[in-house]
Design a protein around this motif. Structure first.
Motif, short mmCIF file in Angstrom:
data_model
loop_
_atom_site.label_atom_id
_atom_site.label_comp_id
_atom_site.label_asym_id
_atom_site.label_seq_id
_atom_site.Cartn_x
_atom_site.Cartn_y
_atom_site.Cartn_z
N ARG A 104 0.85 -1.19 0.00
CA ARG A 104 0.00 0.00 0.00
C ARG A 104 0.89 1.25 0.00
O ARG A 104 1.24 1.80 1.03
CB ARG A 104 -0.92 0.00 1.22
N ASN B 6 -5.09 5.91 2.47
CA ASN B 6 -5.89 4.71 2.73
C ASN B 6 -5.08 3.49 2.31
O ASN B 6 -4.83 3.28 1.13
CB ASN B 6 -7.20 4.78 1.94
N GLY C 53 -5.54 -0.08 2.23
CA GLY C 53 -6.41 -1.25 2.31
C GLY C 53 -7.44 -1.15 3.41
O GLY C 53 -7.71 -2.13 4.11
N GLY C 54 -8.01 0.05 3.58
CA GLY C 54 -9.03 0.25 4.59
C GLY C 54 -8.50 0.79 5.91
O GLY C 54 -9.29 1.06 6.83
N LYS D 55 -6.45 3.88 7.68
CA LYS D 55 -5.92 5.23 7.48
C LYS D 55 -4.58 5.34 8.18
O LYS D 55 -4.47 5.12 9.39
CB LYS D 55 -6.90 6.27 8.04
N SER E 100 -6.00 1.71 14.29
CA SER E 100 -6.23 0.31 14.62
C SER E 100 -5.37 -0.05 15.82
O SER E 100 -4.26 0.46 15.99
CB SER E 100 -5.87 -0.60 13.43
#
Length: 376
Positions: A204, A232, A234-235, A237, A263
């Motif tokens: 990413r 972004n 892959g979902g 931030k 996360s």
């Protein structure tokens, strides 16, 4: 009562003795079986002040205690107003020690061996070098161009002079004018050891760096930060700050990556090295965390070696159609440190795959067996 007076008198005399001290004695010990050649060593400034509180930062020298010759040094700030370290460059033989003296004197003018700058005239490049090799990262202005690239670029050199400004002034990067050239290919890869998130088995890539800050700029160590806007992945931030240091005499950069993401889980990341379509020599050492690549020879341009060393366990190393990859994980807002860099055979120091892998292995062993510094 007499005991109390005696104790008080001792307490008063000791600080005066320290204030009168006119030097600090530094011991550098090498417990490893490897010779340290032109090593850049950090001496804590607070420890120097403890032994030599009256030091004048503009009028002191660092001497080899045996030869009495001056040792090159730099006051390192790490972006702070206060001095953090005295950096010295010296040799320390295997299983031996070296004593340095920090005392009053007129320092020699030391030749700059590291340098970095923002290059607005070349679409926001940020370029850096030492006396061995040079690199650049691509800025936001290049994102709009067809020749945009993601990873770190290598500018090979065969001179110990600082050449970045000369090359940008000539604007003829792909021709060797006697000091090296830019013939490395980056494209839409991680180039010479950049890092990116690896979410759902996909790299990413971020945009190019958006902000920069120089923390120190030579003569022995240059340190700067590249700051990336959130993207972004892959979902997830993510935003990133990369703090990069290069020491005089080294083929490798020290990179501190800090990822901030929304996360609580760890984030998988990869460090990558682009591979040429022609055959080269590849070495993947998962156990030691060393990824080495000796590129195929590119006609009159010679051969470049590229390598990365991880300081935390590797999940996996592999090679795909485009690049060599090493996978690991990082935690939210915690610094991840690794080393990456390159060498050129025409510089005459590292001239084949074995010498390049030996260099990477020795560098890794020195990371695990650092020089021990003490002051009295």
């Amino acid at each position: 009562m007499k005991f109390m007076k005696l104790f008080s008198g001792i307490a008063f005399i000791l600080p005066l003795a320290l204030l009168a001290q006119t030097k600090a004695i530094v011991s550098i010990q090498n417990h490893s079986a490897l010779n340290y050649k032109d090593a850049v060593v950090a001496i804590k400034w607070d420890a120097v002040l403890l032994q030599y509180p009256q030091i004048d930062t503009a009028n002191f020298v660092v001497l080899n205690s045996v030869t009495k010759k001056q040792i090159p040094y730099q006051l390192e700030h790490k972006g702070h107003s206060a001095i953090q370290n005295v950096l010295v460059q010296t040799d320390v033989k295997a299983k031996s020690s070296l004593t340095l003296l920090i005392q009053k004197g007129k320092p020699e003018i030391f030749t700059a061996k590291t340098y970095a700058r923002y290059v607005p005239e070349r679409k926001d490049d940020f370029a850096w070098e030492n006396d061995q090799i040079a690199f650049r990262a691509y800025g936001k202005a290049l994102e709009k161009e067809k020749d945009n690239a993601y990873g770190f670029d290598v500018w090979v050199k065969r001179t110990n002079r600082m050449i970045l400004n000369e090359r940008y002034k000539r604007a003829d990067y792909h021709t060797d004018h006697g000091d090296g050239l830019d013939y490395y290919h980056v494209g839409f890869t991680l180039g010479a050891g950049n890092m990116a998130p690896f979410v759902n088995d996909t790299i990413r890539y971020s945009g190019n760096y958006q902000q920069w800050k120089i923390l120190d700029n030579g003569p022995l160590r240059t340190t700067f930060q590249l700051i990336y806007d959130s993207w972004n992945a892959g979902g997830i931030k993510i935003s990133a700050t990369k703090t990069i240091s290069i020491d005089a005499g080294s083929q490798l950069n020290r990179i501190e990556n800090t990822y901030t993401f929304n996360s609580d889980n760890t984030l998988p990341v990869v460090v990558g090295i682009i591979r040429r379509s022609e055959a080269g020599y590849i070495s993947l050492n998962e156990q030691q965390g060393i990824m080495g690549y000796w590129e195929p020879t590119m006609n009159e341009n010679g051969t470049t070696g590229v390598g990365s060393i991880m300081t935390t366990p590797i999940t996996k190393m592999w090679v795909n159609n485009e690049q060599l990859l090493a996978k690991t994980t990082v935690k939210n807002n915690e610094t991840f440190i690794y080393y990456t860099g390159a060498a050129w055979d025409k510089a005459g120091k590292i001239t084949d795959a074995k010498k390049w892998l030996d260099y990477l292995n020795d560098f890794n062993q020195k990371l695990k067996n650092p020089l021990v510094v003490s002051i009295k």
